[in-house]
Motif scaffolding. Structure first.
Motif, PDB file in Angstrom:
ATOM      1  N   LYS A 195       6.658 -21.650  44.164  1.00  0.00           N
ATOM      2  CA  LYS A 195       6.271 -23.037  43.829  1.00  0.00           C
ATOM      3  C   LYS A 195       4.890 -23.074  43.176  1.00  0.00           C
ATOM      4  O   LYS A 195       4.652 -23.841  42.238  1.00  0.00           O
ATOM      5  N   ILE A 196       3.986 -22.242  43.664  1.00  0.00           N
ATOM      6  CA  ILE A 196       2.635 -22.206  43.090  1.00  0.00           C
ATOM      7  C   ILE A 196       2.673 -21.605  41.683  1.00  0.00           C
ATOM      8  O   ILE A 196       2.008 -22.102  40.754  1.00  0.00           O
ATOM      9  N   ARG A 197       3.457 -20.554  41.497  1.00  0.00           N
ATOM     10  CA  ARG A 197       3.550 -19.945  40.163  1.00  0.00           C
ATOM     11  C   ARG A 197       4.158 -20.913  39.152  1.00  0.00           C
ATOM     12  O   ARG A 197       3.756 -20.946  37.984  1.00  0.00           O
ATOM     13  N   LYS A 198       5.091 -21.729  39.610  1.00  0.00           N
ATOM     14  CA  LYS A 198       5.681 -22.719  38.708  1.00  0.00           C
ATOM     15  C   LYS A 198       4.643 -23.763  38.287  1.00  0.00           C
ATOM     16  O   LYS A 198       4.626 -24.227  37.142  1.00  0.00           O
ATOM     17  N   LEU A 199       3.759 -24.149  39.233  1.00  0.00           N
ATOM     18  CA  LEU A 199       2.679 -25.081  38.896  1.00  0.00           C
ATOM     19  C   LEU A 199       1.824 -24.534  37.748  1.00  0.00           C
ATOM     20  O   LEU A 199       1.455 -25.255  36.826  1.00  0.00           O
ATOM     21  N   PHE A 200       1.518 -23.235  37.813  1.00  0.00           N
ATOM     22  CA  PHE A 200       0.708 -22.623  36.755  1.00  0.00           C
ATOM     23  C   PHE A 200       1.484 -22.520  35.444  1.00  0.00           C
ATOM     24  O   PHE A 200       0.916 -22.728  34.363  1.00  0.00           O
ATOM     25  N   ALA A 201       2.758 -22.193  35.550  1.00  0.00           N
ATOM     26  CA  ALA A 201       3.567 -22.070  34.329  1.00  0.00           C
ATOM     27  C   ALA A 201       3.723 -23.412  33.618  1.00  0.00           C
ATOM     28  O   ALA A 201       3.966 -23.455  32.403  1.00  0.00           O
ATOM     29  N   ASP A 202       3.567 -24.527  34.351  1.00  0.00           N
ATOM     30  CA  ASP A 202       3.700 -25.865  33.764  1.00  0.00           C
ATOM     31  C   ASP A 202       2.404 -26.363  33.118  1.00  0.00           C
ATOM     32  O   ASP A 202       2.385 -27.437  32.513  1.00  0.00           O
ATOM     33  N   GLN A 203       1.314 -25.589  33.242  1.00  0.00           N
ATOM     34  CA  GLN A 203       0.043 -26.020  32.648  1.00  0.00           C
ATOM     35  C   GLN A 203       0.074 -25.863  31.119  1.00  0.00           C
ATOM     36  O   GLN A 203       0.705 -24.927  30.601  1.00  0.00           O
ATOM     37  N   PRO A 204      -0.586 -26.784  30.374  1.00  0.00           N
ATOM     38  CA  PRO A 204      -0.559 -26.739  28.902  1.00  0.00           C
ATOM     39  C   PRO A 204      -0.971 -25.388  28.334  1.00  0.00           C
ATOM     40  O   PRO A 204      -0.356 -24.896  27.378  1.00  0.00           O
TER      41      PRO A 204
ATOM     42  N   ALA B 103      -0.661 -22.448  29.681  1.00  0.00           N
ATOM     43  CA  ALA B 103       0.411 -21.472  29.913  1.00  0.00           C
ATOM     44  C   ALA B 103       1.519 -21.638  28.880  1.00  0.00           C
ATOM     45  O   ALA B 103       2.073 -20.660  28.369  1.00  0.00           O
ATOM     46  N   ARG B 104       1.853 -22.902  28.554  1.00  0.00           N
ATOM     47  CA  ARG B 104       2.875 -23.142  27.540  1.00  0.00           C
ATOM     48  C   ARG B 104       2.418 -22.647  26.173  1.00  0.00           C
ATOM     49  O   ARG B 104       3.194 -22.083  25.398  1.00  0.00           O
ATOM     50  N   ARG B 105       1.120 -22.881  25.859  1.00  0.00           N
ATOM     51  CA  ARG B 105       0.597 -22.443  24.566  1.00  0.00           C
ATOM     52  C   ARG B 105       0.673 -20.922  24.436  1.00  0.00           C
ATOM     53  O   ARG B 105       0.998 -20.381  23.376  1.00  0.00           O
ATOM     54  N   LEU B 106       0.398 -20.221  25.557  1.00  0.00           N
ATOM     55  CA  LEU B 106       0.433 -18.756  25.546  1.00  0.00           C
ATOM     56  C   LEU B 106       1.825 -18.203  25.828  1.00  0.00           C
ATOM     57  O   LEU B 106       2.008 -16.991  25.877  1.00  0.00           O
ATOM     58  N   GLN B 107       2.781 -19.132  26.009  1.00  0.00           N
ATOM     59  CA  GLN B 107       4.179 -18.760  26.289  1.00  0.00           C
ATOM     60  C   GLN B 107       4.280 -17.871  27.539  1.00  0.00           C
ATOM     61  O   GLN B 107       4.968 -16.859  27.563  1.00  0.00           O
ATOM     62  N   LEU B 108       3.599 -18.307  28.591  1.00  0.00           N
ATOM     63  CA  LEU B 108       3.640 -17.591  29.862  1.00  0.00           C
ATOM     64  C   LEU B 108       4.611 -18.288  30.809  1.00  0.00           C
ATOM     65  O   LEU B 108       4.507 -19.483  31.048  1.00  0.00           O
ATOM     66  N   SER B 109       5.529 -17.522  31.348  1.00  0.00           N
ATOM     67  CA  SER B 109       6.498 -18.069  32.298  1.00  0.00           C
ATOM     68  C   SER B 109       5.963 -17.883  33.721  1.00  0.00           C
ATOM     69  O   SER B 109       4.914 -17.270  33.938  1.00  0.00           O
ATOM     70  N   ALA B 110       6.708 -18.391  34.712  1.00  0.00           N
ATOM     71  CA  ALA B 110       6.313 -18.220  36.115  1.00  0.00           C
ATOM     72  C   ALA B 110       6.200 -16.742  36.474  1.00  0.00           C
ATOM     73  O   ALA B 110       5.371 -16.350  37.301  1.00  0.00           O
ATOM     74  N   GLY B 111       7.033 -15.907  35.819  1.00  0.00           N
ATOM     75  CA  GLY B 111       6.989 -14.471  36.098  1.00  0.00           C
ATOM     76  C   GLY B 111       5.667 -13.820  35.746  1.00  0.00           C
ATOM     77  O   GLY B 111       5.254 -12.837  36.372  1.00  0.00           O
ATOM     78  N   HIS B 112       4.966 -14.380  34.737  1.00  0.00           N
ATOM     79  CA  HIS B 112       3.674 -13.822  34.354  1.00  0.00           C
ATOM     80  C   HIS B 112       2.603 -14.053  35.424  1.00  0.00           C
ATOM     81  O   HIS B 112       1.570 -13.388  35.422  1.00  0.00           O
ATOM     82  N   PHE B 113       2.831 -14.990  36.310  1.00  0.00           N
ATOM     83  CA  PHE B 113       1.852 -15.295  37.354  1.00  0.00           C
ATOM     84  C   PHE B 113       2.175 -14.565  38.665  1.00  0.00           C
ATOM     85  O   PHE B 113       1.593 -14.850  39.710  1.00  0.00           O
ATOM     86  N   SER B 114       3.091 -13.619  38.593  1.00  0.00           N
ATOM     87  CA  SER B 114       3.392 -12.769  39.738  1.00  0.00           C
ATOM     88  C   SER B 114       2.611 -11.472  39.610  1.00  0.00           C
ATOM     89  O   SER B 114       2.611 -10.840  38.556  1.00  0.00           O
TER      90      SER B 114
ATOM     91  N   VAL C 164      -5.382 -19.245  32.229  1.00  0.00           N
ATOM     92  CA  VAL C 164      -4.725 -20.472  32.697  1.00  0.00           C
ATOM     93  C   VAL C 164      -5.346 -20.900  34.025  1.00  0.00           C
ATOM     94  O   VAL C 164      -5.514 -20.081  34.942  1.00  0.00           O
ATOM     95  N   ARG C 165      -5.685 -22.195  34.093  1.00  0.00           N
ATOM     96  CA  ARG C 165      -6.291 -22.708  35.317  1.00  0.00           C
ATOM     97  C   ARG C 165      -5.535 -23.944  35.810  1.00  0.00           C
ATOM     98  O   ARG C 165      -5.010 -24.716  35.005  1.00  0.00           O
ATOM     99  N   TYR C 166      -5.493 -24.081  37.154  1.00  0.00           N
ATOM    100  CA  TYR C 166      -4.949 -25.288  37.778  1.00  0.00           C
ATOM    101  C   TYR C 166      -6.042 -25.846  38.679  1.00  0.00           C
ATOM    102  O   TYR C 166      -6.558 -25.136  39.555  1.00  0.00           O
ATOM    103  N   LYS C 167      -6.445 -27.085  38.425  1.00  0.00           N
ATOM    104  CA  LYS C 167      -7.575 -27.703  39.138  1.00  0.00           C
ATOM    105  C   LYS C 167      -8.813 -26.807  39.084  1.00  0.00           C
ATOM    106  O   LYS C 167      -9.558 -26.674  40.063  1.00  0.00           O
ATOM    107  N   GLY C 168      -8.999 -26.156  37.966  1.00  0.00           N
ATOM    108  CA  GLY C 168     -10.190 -25.344  37.747  1.00  0.00           C
ATOM    109  C   GLY C 168     -10.125 -23.930  38.280  1.00  0.00           C
ATOM    110  O   GLY C 168     -11.066 -23.163  38.119  1.00  0.00           O
ATOM    111  N   LYS C 169      -9.025 -23.541  38.919  1.00  0.00           N
ATOM    112  CA  LYS C 169      -8.924 -22.207  39.506  1.00  0.00           C
ATOM    113  C   LYS C 169      -7.863 -21.371  38.793  1.00  0.00           C
ATOM    114  O   LYS C 169      -6.798 -21.875  38.419  1.00  0.00           O
ATOM    115  N   THR C 170      -8.131 -20.066  38.646  1.00  0.00           N
ATOM    116  CA  THR C 170      -7.153 -19.134  38.106  1.00  0.00           C
ATOM    117  C   THR C 170      -6.168 -18.750  39.210  1.00  0.00           C
ATOM    118  O   THR C 170      -6.425 -18.984  40.401  1.00  0.00           O
TER     119      THR C 170
END
Length: 816
Positions: free
Chosen positions: A587-596, A598-609, A654-660
């Protein structure tokens, strides 16, 4: 240098602390769980002591890592005896091999054993190589012939294990008409496994087993390997039954433990078994308890029929045995597998080996050495710790136990609370001063200024005019249990007490739990027992031989499920962490993958594992690299490429609420609760972790580094986080392990909450604070090993206090 002086200590939650610890004293470091005491003692003093020693002898010179402090002086060679979740998992590692007693024993049998003449069978005694009757020469057996780990010594039938499991074909195939499908249905395969069997066995599924060809029977029984280089075995009867046994299910005689008929359970070959000392062979001595072995060798020594070398060996063996018995380990046997020992038993073995060495000028750091000990057993272990100091060593004990704190020469209290609220030195000095310290939570509980929570105990249990549902184990004979029949009232808090080795684990972990697993696997999908065969892992020779022996378990109809919360390892993989275990990582990785970004860099949830595409390639996502100086030693250094952040550079943009994503893994549970507060699906289990004293744990901490107590509390938080309905039985094994008095108070509140919601709780426990608030107690004993295995008292805490037969009750204070 008369002290260890540290300035600017800042690892983990330590807040730039400065401290001077006196040497050649018994020091106790205490404080709430997660306050920072282990960070100071193990991560700084032990690691720095080890590093400096290795570099002083020319190993890893110039090896530098992240600085955890400004300066340190007065450090010396340091030994840590740590309570670790990474148990001795090698099934061939036994008490005898770990203490080197089996090595001494094999030497004794080689040089002094009596063996029969190969010609006339006359007994050739004590070192002789020629027969006194016929003169025939016979070469004495070498040491390796007495080793069950050596091909020259092991029994080849059981590969040196002394027993093996056997599929009971008479039960599986009651008559010639029994089909293969009926055989698999009788062992309760899951639908998924059933489909695989249909695909592999095809038309043979509906044929009678007796009509199959020998080749096909072997396929049904033993399967085949996927390819010649693979250890993966296809699904078959033996694999399914062995997997279920490894999960701890009771298999109702389908899969029987058979004592090896060739070595009679003694593990070694016939030649070695023909050699005896004082009328007993090597295997018979190996299966004795340490107390029995000590008595046996004392009798042998009195006979004085040995060479001087043999007498010296006997003296060495007796000295080691006496020391182990003195450490309250006399109930163990030399053949007892290390993987079956509790954390406290393992630690006492290690501690005993250091006492045996009689080294001086060492800094010893011990982690809760009283864990797993009954109150009546603590005196001897504390004497041993004090003796270690008297040899001229500095002994630092990380401990919550009142008796240990009380006997300390110097006390260091870290706090005031856990995690970000801890990391400060609250108190240094004597026990009397600690009791007066207003800012110390430890001092508040020890002095009585803070009290344990009370419970309104249910006193009408088993009264004739009140119906109380109960679970009843009938005629249990597992391990050392003496045909025990015992009832556990449901809907209440039940404590199981007794001295080490008295049969508590045999009754609960090895008898009750297998029955529960077997029942709920077949009748429920809402319990831990369901869908066991879905585990695709290969079965290996890595489980302890324990056979559940009991007539049955009554009262299961009163439960809707059960949860076992043990101290068994969660995972040995360095990439296994709390965040993956409690199932919120996706669920946390999906939050990061949904950040603008992450989309620009074409990063999926798998990249945050850190186990997958986004992981740093230099350290495979662990953030550190291991170095092996030798033996069992392992040193970790921070990965030079990612600097411990685990990820590739682009992922960290990629950051969510300012954190990597790396900074998320460094969050403590208490911080994460606030950070993700709008996502209840993420926060639910984290809140439970915080409530039970785990707020200091970081989300990305490797589970392999967690203590047994931490692993158990993480399992408990996960189960409670599921928010299951009532009538669940929670079974816990010493849940207070690693808990301070303050955290024990929080645990008692949680146990009371579980019961008040209609659940049942059974705890194996030594902690008096927990036992005193149980509705019902069952005490086993009176001693450990062969002299235990009986119910010596049961009833309320007050009834045990008044019962002269109770060993535990006399320690109760019952202030409420």
């Amino acid at each position: 240098m008369k002290s260890i002086t540290i300035t600017g200590a800042r690892v983990h939650n330590l807040k730039e602390i400065n401290i001077s610890i006196p040497k050649n004293k018994l020091i106790v470091a205490t404080g709430v769980s997660g306050s920072g005491k282990s960070s100071l003692m193990f991560d700084i003093i032990f690691e720095e002591g080890r590093r400096e020693y290795l570099q002083s002898i020319g190993m890893f010179t110039g090896l530098e890592d992240e600085r955890k402090f400004d300066s340190i002086s007065g450090i010396g060679p340091t030994v840590a005896v740590q309570q670790s979740i990474v148990r001795q998992s090698n099934p061939r590692s036994t008490v005898g091999s770990r203490t080197y007693l089996l090595g001494l024993l094999s030497q004794l049998f080689t040089s002094e054993g009596q063996m029969p003449c190969s010609n006339c069978k006359t007994i050739m005694g004590n070192g002789l190589t020629s027969c006194s009757e016929c003169g025939r020469e016979k070469e004495r057996l070498g040491r390796v012939c007495f080793s069950y780990n050596n091909p020259n010594g092991m029994c080849m039938r059981c590969s040196g294990r002394g027993a093996y499991y056997h599929v009971n074909m008479e039960k599986l195939v009651p008559n010639d008409r029994t089909t293969v499908r009926e055989m698999f249905e009788s062992i309760g395969v899951t639908p998924g496994i059933g489909r695989v069997l249909e695909r592999n066995l095809k038309s043979h599924m509906d044929m009678s087993f007796s009509a199959l060809s020998e080749e096909m029977k072997d396929e049904v029984m033993n399967g085949h390997y996927m390819n010649k280089n693979s250890a993966n075995q296809s699904f078959c009867l033996s694999r399914i039954l062995q997997n279920r046994h490894k999960k701890g299910e009771y298999l109702s005689g389908l899969y029987d433990l058979i004592t090896c008929p060739e070595c009679f359970g003694f593990r070694i070959g016939p030649d070695a078994l023909s050699v005896v000392i004082n009328g007993r062979n090597f295997g018979e001595v190996g299966k004795m308890t340490l107390v029995e072995a000590k008595n046996f060798f004392e009798s042998a020594l009195e006979q004085r029929e040995y060479t001087q070398f043999g007498m010296n060996l006997l003296s060495d063996i007796l000295r080691k045995l006496s020391s182990l018995v003195h450490a309250r380990l006399g109930h163990l046997s030399l053949y007892r597998e290390m993987s079956s020992l509790s954390g406290g038993e393992i630690q006492r073995l290690f501690l005993n080996s250091h006492l045996e060495s009689k080294m001086e000028s060492i800094i010893y750091i011990l982690d809760e050495p009283t864990v797993g000990l009954h109150e009546s057993e603590k005196v001897e272990i504390l004497k041993s710790i004090y003796a270690l100091k008297e040899l001229g060593n500095t002994v630092i004990v990380v401990e919550h136990d009142k008796s240990t704190i009380e006997m300390a020469d110097y006390i260091i209290d870290i706090g005031p609370k856990a995690g970000i609220e801890g990391g400060q030195v609250i108190y240094e000095g004597s026990y009397a001063g600690l009791l007066q310290c207003q800012n110390s939570l430890t001092g508040q509980y020890l002095s009585g200024r803070a009290n344990m929570p009370t419970r309104l105990l249910k006193t009408n249990i088993f009264r004739d005019d009140v119906f109380t549902p109960r679970l009843t184990i009938r005629h249990a004979r597992t391990n050392n249990l003496k045909d025990v029949t015992v009832s556990f009232p449901l809907g209440v808090l039940v404590g199981v007490a007794g001295v080490s080795g008295c049969g508590k684990s045999s009754l609960i972990s090895d008898t009750l739990i297998p029955f529960l697993r077997s029942n709920f696997r077949e009748h429920s999908t809402n319990s831990r027992g369901a869908n066991m065969e879905d585990d695709q892992s290969d079965f290996q020779d890595d489980f302890t031989f324990i056979e559940t022996k009991a007539e049955g378990l009554d009262g299961l109809e009163y439960l809707s499920g059960f949860t076992e919360v043990s101290q068994a390892p969660i995972g040995r993989n360095v990439n296994s962490s709390p965040i993956t275990y409690i199932k919120i990582w996706d669920k946390i990785r999906k939050l990061f993958a949904d950040q603008p970004e992450a989309r620009r860099l074409q990063l999926s949830a798998g990249h945050f594992s850190f186990n997958s595409e986004g992981a740093c390639q230099a350290c495979s996502g662990s953030g550190r690299n291991a170095i092996f100086p030798g033996a069992h030693m392992k040193i970790y250094t921070t990965c030079g490429k990612c600097k411990g952040k685990r990820y590739k550079e682009e992922v960290l943009k990629v950051r969510y609420k300012g954190k990597t994503i790396s900074e998320i893994l460094d969050l403590q549970v208490s911080e994460a609760v606030s950070f993700f507060k709008e996502y209840r699906v993420i926060v639910n289990t984290l809140e439970v972790m915080k409530r039970i004293g785990m707020g200091y744990i970081t989300l990305g901490q490797p589970t392999s580094t967690m203590s047994g107590g931490e692993a158990q509390r993480l399992k408990l938080a996960k189960e409670i986080g599921k928010q299951r309905k009532g009538n669940i039985l929670y079974v816990m094994d010493e849940p207070t392990t690693g808990l301070s008095l303050y955290d024990t108070a929080q645990l008692i509140k949680l146990l009371n909450e579980l019961v008040s919601k209609g659940n049942s709780v059974i705890v194996i426990e030594h902690n008096l604070e927990v036992l005193e608030v149980c509705d019902w107690l069952i005490e086993l004993g009176p001693e450990g090993g062969a002299k235990g295995g009986r119910v010596i008292a049961e009833g309320s805490p007050q009834s045990l206090k008044n019962n002269p037969g109770s060993i535990t009750g006399k320690y109760f204070t019952l202030k409420f």
